[in-house]
Design a protein around this motif. Structure first.
Motif, PDB file in Angstrom:
ATOM      1  N   UNK A  77     -23.379  -7.788  31.103  1.00  0.00           N
ATOM      2  CA  UNK A  77     -23.058  -8.928  30.444  1.00  0.00           C
ATOM      3  C   UNK A  77     -24.305  -9.536  29.890  1.00  0.00           C
ATOM      4  N   UNK A  78     -24.293 -10.074  28.824  1.00  0.00           N
ATOM      5  CA  UNK A  78     -25.394 -10.976  28.147  1.00  0.00           C
ATOM      6  C   UNK A  78     -24.574 -12.146  27.851  1.00  0.00           C
ATOM      7  N   UNK A  79     -25.244 -13.302  28.307  1.00  0.00           N
ATOM      8  CA  UNK A  79     -24.487 -14.577  28.219  1.00  0.00           C
ATOM      9  C   UNK A  79     -25.653 -15.759  27.472  1.00  0.00           C
ATOM     10  N   UNK A  80     -25.221 -16.396  26.681  1.00  0.00           N
ATOM     11  CA  UNK A  80     -26.050 -17.499  26.069  1.00  0.00           C
ATOM     12  C   UNK A  80     -25.341 -18.887  26.474  1.00  0.00           C
ATOM     13  N   UNK A  95     -29.046 -15.466  29.765  1.00  0.00           N
ATOM     14  CA  UNK A  95     -29.463 -14.089  30.719  1.00  0.00           C
ATOM     15  C   UNK A  95     -28.528 -13.064  30.760  1.00  0.00           C
ATOM     16  N   UNK A  96     -28.822 -11.909  31.309  1.00  0.00           N
ATOM     17  CA  UNK A  96     -28.026 -10.921  31.545  1.00  0.00           C
ATOM     18  C   UNK A  96     -28.066 -10.160  32.662  1.00  0.00           C
ATOM     19  N   UNK A  97     -27.053  -9.355  32.862  1.00  0.00           N
ATOM     20  CA  UNK A  97     -27.227  -8.279  33.975  1.00  0.00           C
ATOM     21  C   UNK A  97     -26.736  -7.105  33.325  1.00  0.00           C
ATOM     22  N   UNK A 102     -33.465 -13.455  31.875  1.00  0.00           N
ATOM     23  CA  UNK A 102     -33.422 -15.212  32.101  1.00  0.00           C
ATOM     24  C   UNK A 102     -34.356 -15.803  31.126  1.00  0.00           C
ATOM     25  N   UNK A 103     -33.641 -16.957  30.778  1.00  0.00           N
ATOM     26  CA  UNK A 103     -34.438 -17.533  29.413  1.00  0.00           C
ATOM     27  C   UNK A 103     -33.966 -18.930  29.518  1.00  0.00           C
ATOM     28  N   UNK A 104     -34.807 -19.911  29.282  1.00  0.00           N
ATOM     29  CA  UNK A 104     -34.616 -21.387  28.894  1.00  0.00           C
ATOM     30  C   UNK A 104     -35.405 -21.680  27.575  1.00  0.00           C
ATOM     31  N   UNK A 113     -31.184 -25.730  33.544  1.00  0.00           N
ATOM     32  CA  UNK A 113     -30.339 -24.774  32.812  1.00  0.00           C
ATOM     33  C   UNK A 113     -30.680 -23.415  33.413  1.00  0.00           C
ATOM     34  N   UNK A 114     -31.746 -23.160  33.757  1.00  0.00           N
ATOM     35  CA  UNK A 114     -32.029 -21.793  34.282  1.00  0.00           C
ATOM     36  C   UNK A 114     -31.157 -21.595  35.432  1.00  0.00           C
TER      37      UNK A 114
END
Length: 156
Positions: free
Chosen positions: A53-56, A67-69, A82-84, A93-94
């Motif tokens: 998955x890739x989520x925003x 982030x994604x897995x 993983x990004x903020x 948020x992270x």
């Protein structure tokens, strides 16, 4: 905050991937000329359901974190990207992104999460330790000695 599952080529993912590329470049440079040159070079299928998955995370429609897995092995999801946004850091948020990725991974049948972070990312190390991840390295050594920092966490 709203979490949106997206494809790698979705415009909502653009700020995440572009900002990560800039961030990694500023921290690590280009070690061999190609590191982090294009985070879109990953096969998009790796971060697509059912294995990934890739989520925003958005606030008022603006991407602020993500982030994604992807599938690491039959029982393990590997967290990536993983990004903020720099403009939205130090707001938790992270941690919310990591928790959401863990929730989705558990929902999809994964029982373990694995991830790595680099030696020049002490904020990420702090995030993963605070989220209950177990370091798979000698914590008494310096970040430079360790190199890539692997972590794991069992999902319940």
């Amino acid at each position: 905050m709203k979490f949106v599952e997206v494809r790698q080529d979705d415009p909502l993912a653009g700020p995440l991937l572009d900002d990560l590329q800039r961030e990694y470049g500023s921290r690590y440079g280009r070690l061999d000329g190609t590191e982090y040159q294009d985070l879109r070079a990953y096969d998009a299928a790796e971060f697509a359901p059912p294995g990934g998955v890739l989520i925003v995370a958005t606030v008022d429609g603006e991407p602020v974190a993500g982030g994604a897995f992807r599938r690491y092995d039959e029982s393990t999801a590997e967290l990536k990207r993983i990004w903020t946004s720099a403009a939205h850091r130090r707001r938790g948020y992270g941690a919310l992104v990591v928790a959401e990725l863990e929730r989705v991974a558990a929902q999809r049948g994964y029982t373990r999460v694995f991830l790595t972070t680099g030696p020049r990312q002490p904020e990420a190390v702090g995030l993963y330790l605070a989220a209950g991840y177990t370091p798979l390295f000698d914590v008494t050594r310096s970040a430079a000695e360790i190199g890539v920092h692997p972590f794991e966490k069992r999902l319940s």
